[in-house]
Design an enzyme around this catalytic site. Structure first.
Site, PDB file in Angstrom:
ATOM      1  N   ARG A 181      34.749  30.595  -8.031  1.00 47.85           N
ATOM      2  CA  ARG A 181      35.062  31.615  -6.541  1.00 47.85           C
ATOM      3  C   ARG A 181      36.129  32.010  -6.399  1.00 47.85           C
ATOM      4  O   ARG A 181      37.405  31.361  -6.910  1.00 47.85           O
ATOM      5  CB  ARG A 181      34.894  30.669  -5.107  1.00 47.85           C
ATOM      6  CG  ARG A 181      35.223  30.856  -3.552  1.00 47.85           C
ATOM      7  CD  ARG A 181      35.165  29.427  -2.822  1.00 47.85           C
ATOM      8  NE  ARG A 181      34.714  30.447  -1.226  1.00 47.85           N
ATOM      9  CZ  ARG A 181      33.526  30.626  -0.642  1.00 47.85           C
ATOM     10  NH1 ARG A 181      32.611  30.379  -1.360  1.00 47.85           N
ATOM     11  NH2 ARG A 181      34.145  30.873   0.680  1.00 47.85           N
TER      12      ARG A 181
ATOM     13  N   HIS B 116      27.154  37.246  -4.081  1.00 50.44           N
ATOM     14  CA  HIS B 116      26.974  35.625  -2.687  1.00 50.44           C
ATOM     15  C   HIS B 116      25.543  34.529  -3.876  1.00 50.44           C
ATOM     16  O   HIS B 116      25.042  34.317  -2.609  1.00 50.44           O
ATOM     17  CB  HIS B 116      27.244  35.551  -2.421  1.00 50.44           C
ATOM     18  CG  HIS B 116      27.894  34.198  -1.795  1.00 50.44           C
ATOM     19  ND1 HIS B 116      27.706  32.438  -2.580  1.00 50.44           N
ATOM     20  CD2 HIS B 116      28.144  33.708  -0.586  1.00 50.44           C
ATOM     21  CE1 HIS B 116      28.058  31.542  -1.750  1.00 50.44           C
ATOM     22  NE2 HIS B 116      29.068  31.886  -0.721  1.00 50.44           N
TER      23      HIS B 116
ATOM     24  N   GLN C 141      24.663  31.308  -2.933  1.00 49.95           N
ATOM     25  CA  GLN C 141      23.659  30.934  -1.411  1.00 49.95           C
ATOM     26  C   GLN C 141      22.383  31.764  -1.012  1.00 49.95           C
ATOM     27  O   GLN C 141      22.157  31.308  -0.443  1.00 49.95           O
ATOM     28  CB  GLN C 141      24.959  31.430  -0.222  1.00 49.95           C
ATOM     29  CG  GLN C 141      24.557  31.585   1.276  1.00 49.95           C
ATOM     30  CD  GLN C 141      24.246  30.281   1.253  1.00 49.95           C
ATOM     31  OE1 GLN C 141      25.595  29.967   1.373  1.00 49.95           O
ATOM     32  NE2 GLN C 141      23.742  30.046   1.990  1.00 49.95           N
TER      33      GLN C 141
ATOM     34  N   ASP D 254      25.981  37.110   8.714  1.00 46.73           N
ATOM     35  CA  ASP D 254      26.928  36.631   8.175  1.00 46.73           C
ATOM     36  C   ASP D 254      28.719  37.372   9.394  1.00 46.73           C
ATOM     37  O   ASP D 254      28.514  38.004  10.191  1.00 46.73           O
ATOM     38  CB  ASP D 254      27.836  37.004   6.677  1.00 46.73           C
ATOM     39  CG  ASP D 254      28.376  36.100   6.387  1.00 46.73           C
ATOM     40  OD1 ASP D 254      29.141  35.428   6.749  1.00 46.73           O
ATOM     41  OD2 ASP D 254      28.884  36.585   4.870  1.00 46.73           O
TER      42      ASP D 254
ATOM     43  N   CYS E 206      25.143  32.150   6.382  1.00 45.03           N
ATOM     44  CA  CYS E 206      25.997  31.162   5.219  1.00 45.03           C
ATOM     45  C   CYS E 206      26.773  30.405   5.842  1.00 45.03           C
ATOM     46  O   CYS E 206      26.669  29.318   4.886  1.00 45.03           O
ATOM     47  CB  CYS E 206      26.004  32.184   3.842  1.00 45.03           C
ATOM     48  SG  CYS E 206      27.225  33.334   4.762  1.00 45.03           S
TER      49      CYS E 206
END
Length: 315
Positions: free
Chosen positions: A102, A129, A132, A230, A270
């Site tokens: 990450r 990502h 996700q 998000d 998320c």
């Protein structure tokens, strides 16, 4: 050996397999049935960005698969002391079976993977990502798949996903998924925060009919099967927070936006979420929200992903 660095690294057939496998693994988890295909395998988790869901889902998932975990940050490894990432990859990949990273720039994880002897998973970068979106799609399939469907991904064909907010790593990955799996994304972002379509399509192209841009977020939500968003300020962009607060003021997902979508539309985020900013509390805590299932499903899809990367397809 395969890596999972962005959504386009897998084919539609591979995703159909992963979703079937994730459903089986989740069913076993709920029944307290042991599933230990990765006994004596070790996952290294490397964090240059802080995390809650990514760490817990990967760490718990690897233990539940019978394996073990090594947790590294820039503060307790040579990653924070200017060792070339290529050297770190060469060393770590001789000692473990799988690496999850990450980090910030996508180029870092690509350089690591290029010198790794084991599969590498993107736990999040500034650009993509994929884990996700894997969880988000699995959650939609759980909610919407019909009995007797030949493939889990069949229920995704022709749906509309409304993306409201920043043209960030999540938005980029949604575009990749739409092009690969046959659905459409309605994108609405403030001016200056649009999706970089060239970057999003860097791994093989995004079909022209897979997304449409809307300057009005309410228009983007019309007829959508899924509305998702998000935070306005992603990690690494904190210095822009005040400017973003002003720019994104009209991009809060409200009950009115959900009313513009299909009556049975789902809402996803998320997480972490800021109620009253990118989403109204009535939406994220309302009956159309599936954010808690979505968060849990990171665990199950990532277990299927790790199993697949290390063992291939399992009968």
């Amino acid at each position: 050996m395969k890596h999972y660095l962005q959504f386009t690294d897998f084919s539609a057939d591979e995703y159909a397999y992963l979703f079937r496998r994730a459903a089986l693994i989740k069913k076993k988890f709920k029944a307290y049935e042991k599933h230990h295909p990765l006994v004596d395998r070790t996952l290294a988790m490397i964090f240059e960005k802080a995390s809650t869901r990514t760490r817990v889902s990967f760490e718990a998932g690897m233990y539940q698969l019978g394996g073990s975990v090594v947790h590294l940050t820039t503060g307790d490894s040579q990653l924070g002391r200017a060792e070339p990432i290529e050297d770190t990859a060469r060393v770590i990949s001789r000692m473990v079976d799988l690496v999850m990273i990450r980090t910030f720039e996508q180029t870092k994880i690509e350089r690591f993977a290029a010198h790794s002897r084991v599969p590498v998973i993107n736990g999040l970068t500034n650009e993509y990502h994929p884990c996700q979106i894997l969880a988000d799609l699995f959650t939609f399939i759980e909610q919407r798949s019909a009995p007797g469907q030949a493939r889990p991904t069949d229920c995704l064909q022709g749906i509309t996903v409304a993306w409201v907010g920043d043209g960030n790593n999540m938005a980029n990955t949604w575009l990749q998924a739409a092009s690969l799996l046959g659905f459409k994304v309605h994108v609405s972002t403030p001016r200056g925060y649009e999706i970089d379509a060239k970057m999003a399509s860097s791994a093989g192209g995004i079909s022209a009919g897979s997304y449409q841009f809307f300057s009005d977020p309410h228009e983007a939500c019309k007829g959508a099967d899924l509305v998702t968003t998000d935070v306005w300020t992603s990690m690494g962009y904190e210095a822009e927070n005040a400017v973003r607060q002003e720019a994104f003021a009209d991009w809060c997902v409200t009950p009115a936006m959900m009313a513009a979508a299909r009556p049975d539309a789902l809402f996803m985020h998320c997480l972490p979420a800021h109620r009253g900013e990118e989403v109204a509390a009535e939406v994220i805590d309302g009956p159309q929200s599936v954010v808690w299932d979505e968060a849990e499903n990171r665990l199950h899809v990532q277990k299927a992903l790790m199993e697949y990367l290390l063992l291939g397809t399992v009968a």
